[in-house]
Design a protein around this motif. Structure first.
Motif, PDB file in Angstrom:
ATOM      1  N   CYS A  34       0.859  -1.092   0.014  1.00  0.00           N
ATOM      2  CA  CYS A  34      -0.042  -0.020  -0.001  1.00  0.00           C
ATOM      3  C   CYS A  34       0.875   1.174   0.131  1.00  0.00           C
ATOM      4  CB  CYS A  34      -0.814   0.000   1.247  1.00  0.00           C
ATOM      5  SG  CYS A  34      -0.249   0.247   2.884  1.00  0.00           S
ATOM      6  N   LYS A  36       0.119   4.333   1.534  1.00  0.00           N
ATOM      7  CA  LYS A  36      -0.280   5.069   2.569  1.00  0.00           C
ATOM      8  C   LYS A  36       0.224   4.325   4.147  1.00  0.00           C
ATOM      9  CE  LYS A  36      -4.254   7.326   0.808  1.00  0.00           C
ATOM     10  NZ  LYS A  36      -5.738   7.667   1.069  1.00  0.00           N
ATOM     11  N   ALA A  39      -1.942   3.318   6.910  1.00  0.00           N
ATOM     12  CA  ALA A  39      -2.714   2.111   6.522  1.00  0.00           C
ATOM     13  C   ALA A  39      -2.171   0.969   6.632  1.00  0.00           C
ATOM     14  CB  ALA A  39      -3.417   2.333   5.036  1.00  0.00           C
TER      15      ALA A  39
END
Length: 247
Positions: A34, A36, A39
């Motif tokens: 991912c 981010k 996250a």
């Protein structure tokens, strides 16, 4: 901190400094990349140039080559990490995490900058496996660390002011080249070999690395009770981590 069940979803990772081989390795082991950091279930600090010795209170050794931009990127990512977020470091990344946990580094060592394989031994079980080695610096763990794996290659270790030399007999008998250590309080796994170098055929190295990440995700630490987590013997974490991660 409580474990949270995540049904029908994968565990996510984030790299402050992307590395295609690391991404490919983690993806083929079922993890999801991912973009981010907030996250991600775990953050991976990858390999690269030396960590600036000012971060652990030393001056530059003549062989140390650093990248200030890289240091700043990794420091910023470290500062953004949640307290309970698992941090994983490979080679330079493991050395960086060690420094962030009040450890230091040998700024130059012999025998490890080989981009080949060598034997690493478990402190708890004495079991051995072949791992890669490309680093000319080495982890000096702080008192907060649990040392998991060691080697016995370096005949010379140098800081800016100190040199440690081993005789042939000492080098055979003394296993004190720290390869893997973990910091429970910050959920940091410092892994000095390169498990992503698949072309070298060191699959045990990759399997161990993945198992250690799973232990960290489930327990926040790696148990040092002496039970093996290598090879065909599956760990409890390996069975749980597909659905259980720490948040």
């Amino acid at each position: 901190m409580e474990s949270t069940v995540k049904d029908n979803s994968t565990v996510k990772f984030f790299l402050p400094v992307p590395d295609r081989q690391v991404v490919d390795m983690l993806k083929r082991n079922g993890f999801e990349w991912c973009n981010k950091q907030e996250a991600a279930d775990f953050v991976v600090f990858t390999g690269g140039s030396d960590v600036h010795p000012a971060l652990y209170g030393e001056t530059l050794h003549s062989t140390t080559y650093f990248d200030g931009v890289r240091d700043n990127l990794d420091i910023a990512a470290w500062n953004r990490c949640r307290n309970d977020q698992v941090k994983v470091g490979i080679c330079r990344g493991g050395q960086f995490l060690n420094v962030m946990n009040d450890g230091a580094l040998w700024q130059n060592v012999s025998g490890h900058a080989i981009r080949g394989t060598h034997i690493m031994r478990s402190v708890a079980t004495n079991r051995t496996l072949y791992v890669t080695s490309t680093h000319h610096q080495m982890i000096i763990p702080s008192s907060k660390a649990d040392v998991l794996y060691v080697a016995n290659l370096a005949k010379h270790k140098e800081s800016a002011t100190t040199t440690k030399t081993y005789s042939s007999e000492e080098r055979t008998a003394v296993w004190d080249d720290v390869e893997v250590c973990v910091y429970e309080k910050t959920h940091s796994l410092c892994y000095q070999p390169h498990p992503e170098y698949e072309e070298l055929g060191n699959k045990d190295n990759e399997r161990l690395f993945i198992d250690l990440i799973l232990e960290m995700l489930v327990h926040g630490k790696v148990p040092t009770t002496g039970r093996s987590i290598l090879g065909a013997q599956c760990t409890q974490a390996s069975e749980e981590a597909a659905s259980t991660v720490r948040h």
